[in-house]
Design an enzyme around this catalytic site. Structure first.
Site, PDB file in Angstrom:
ATOM      1  CG  MET A 134      31.698  40.827  31.612  1.00  0.00           C
ATOM      2  SD  MET A 134      33.279  41.193  32.420  1.00  0.00           S
ATOM      3  CE  MET A 134      33.383  39.862  33.631  1.00  0.00           C
ATOM      4  N   GLY A 139      31.091  38.698  38.813  1.00  0.00           N
ATOM      5  CA  GLY A 139      30.750  38.568  40.230  1.00  0.00           C
ATOM      6  C   GLY A 139      31.764  37.805  41.050  1.00  0.00           C
ATOM      7  N   GLY A 141      35.828  35.628  40.857  1.00  0.00           N
ATOM      8  CA  GLY A 141      36.981  35.106  40.134  1.00  0.00           C
ATOM      9  C   GLY A 141      36.908  33.590  40.092  1.00  0.00           C
ATOM     10  N   GLY A 142      37.764  33.001  39.300  1.00  0.00           N
ATOM     11  CA  GLY A 142      37.909  31.544  39.305  1.00  0.00           C
ATOM     12  C   GLY A 142      36.813  30.758  38.621  1.00  0.00           C
ATOM     13  CG  ASP A 172      37.247  40.439  33.524  1.00  0.00           C
ATOM     14  OD1 ASP A 172      37.885  39.551  34.107  1.00  0.00           O
ATOM     15  OD2 ASP A 172      36.766  41.436  34.100  1.00  0.00           O
ATOM     16  N   GLY A 173      37.550  36.885  32.537  1.00  0.00           N
ATOM     17  CA  GLY A 173      36.925  35.732  33.177  1.00  0.00           C
ATOM     18  C   GLY A 173      37.394  34.418  32.599  1.00  0.00           C
ATOM     19  N   GLY A 174      38.109  33.653  33.407  1.00  0.00           N
ATOM     20  CA  GLY A 174      38.540  32.324  32.982  1.00  0.00           C
ATOM     21  C   GLY A 174      39.593  32.336  31.887  1.00  0.00           C
ATOM     22  N   GLY A 194      42.806  36.923  36.614  1.00  0.00           N
ATOM     23  CA  GLY A 194      42.935  36.893  38.062  1.00  0.00           C
ATOM     24  C   GLY A 194      43.615  35.610  38.500  1.00  0.00           C
TER      25      GLY A 194
HETATM   26  C1  DX5 Z   1      34.867  38.743  37.469  1.00  0.00           C
HETATM   27  C2  DX5 Z   1      35.885  39.840  37.399  1.00  0.00           C
HETATM   28  C3  DX5 Z   1      37.198  39.417  36.903  1.00  0.00           C
HETATM   29  C4  DX5 Z   1      37.935  38.408  37.741  1.00  0.00           C
HETATM   30  C5  DX5 Z   1      38.513  37.425  36.776  1.00  0.00           C
HETATM   31  O1  DX5 Z   1      33.624  39.241  37.741  1.00  0.00           O
HETATM   32  O2  DX5 Z   1      35.415  40.886  36.561  1.00  0.00           O
HETATM   33  O3  DX5 Z   1      38.057  40.529  36.598  1.00  0.00           O
HETATM   34  O4  DX5 Z   1      38.989  38.930  38.509  1.00  0.00           O
HETATM   35  O5  DX5 Z   1      39.044  36.393  37.488  1.00  0.00           O
HETATM   36  P1  DX5 Z   1      39.502  35.027  36.803  1.00  0.00           P
HETATM   37  O6  DX5 Z   1      40.622  35.361  35.884  1.00  0.00           O
HETATM   38  O7  DX5 Z   1      39.889  34.220  37.974  1.00  0.00           O
HETATM   39  O8  DX5 Z   1      38.313  34.467  36.072  1.00  0.00           O
HETATM   40 ZN    ZN Z   2      36.945  42.424  35.963  1.00  0.00          ZN
END
Ligand code: DX5
Ligand code: ZN
Length: 215
Positions: A134, A139, A141-142, A172-174, A194
């Site tokens: 992570m 928790g 996105g964005g 996963d994330g940013g 995302g």
């Molecule tokens: C966050 C999720 C991610 C999320 C990532 O808790 O596990 O999978 O969709 O979104 P972005 O790419 O916008 O950070």
């Molecule tokens: Zn995820």
């Protein structure tokens, strides 16, 4: 490899968003399951995945941000998950839940929150197919990418080499244009995205551009 996350799309058009993920050339689709307890938000459950399953041949990459995942993995497998990732912090029975996933013939992943060290999952590294780092606090996105997590990816890459292990490494994330090259140079295999993916009009060109960047 890329695993666009539906969380960055519009749930009211989930089937179309899934089609857009495939049309862009991704191999995986990432589903974020949140229970309002392990993380503050609640997203969706197994039925959502079950209803989308007949629409797509993508690898369904299911990220469980839920407490006690051992109570729920069977249902997600039945719904059509191909790869199920559980959080190391979410269960007292990590080995058992990963074994349950493997015994059902599916791929098993383990995710690490930003504050959890790689050493915490050392015993299970030989039995997992996937380790998800992570790169934000799970928790939402964005959020903004946490740069210190690149070291964790590098550590997982080194342990994989030293131990002759074969898990793939995800972030996963940013994740997006700004950090993709650095991530891949440090051992990343699978980028979950995302916001970065769904904010692009030409999603195929975007993934193509990222692929070129990480060559
Ligand atoms: C966050 C999720 C991610 C999320 C990532 O808790 O596990 O999978 O969709 O979104 P972005 O790419 O916008 O950070
Ligand atoms: Zn995820």
């Amino acid at each position: 490899m890329f695993s666009p996350s539906l969380l960055g799309g519009d749930f009211s058009r989930a089937g179309e968003e899934l089609a857009a993920i495939a049309a862009a050339g991704a191999d995986y689709a990432h589903f974020d399951i949140m229970d309002g307890s392990f993380v503050p938000e609640i997203t969706f459950g197994a039925k959502f995945i079950e209803d989308l399953r007949p629409l797509s041949d993508l690898v369904f990459d299911v990220h469980l941000m839920i407490e006690n995942p051992e109570r729920h993995v069977a249902r997600f497998i039945e719904a059509g998950a191909d790869l199920i990732t559980v959080h190391a912090e979410s269960t007292k029975h990590l080995w058992r839940v990963l074994s349950m996933i493997k015994e059902s013939g599916k791929d098993a992943g383990v995710a690490l929150n930003p504050g959890t060290p790689v050493s915490f999952i050392e015993p299970v590294l030989p039995i997992v197919d996937y380790v998800l780092v992570m790169t934000v606090n799970p928790g939402w996105g964005g959020q903004r990418f946490i740069p210190q997590m690149v070291d964790k990816i590098q550590e997982l890459d080194s342990r994989r080499l030293e131990g002759g292990l074969s898990y793939i490494i995800g972030a996963d994330g940013g994740v997006g244009r700004k950090n993709i090259r650095d991530l891949y140079q440090n051992g990343l295999d699978l980028a979950v995205m995302g916001t970065a993916f769904f904010s692009e009009n030409d999603k195929a060109s975007f993934l193509h551009e990222l692929e070129e960047t990480v060559q």
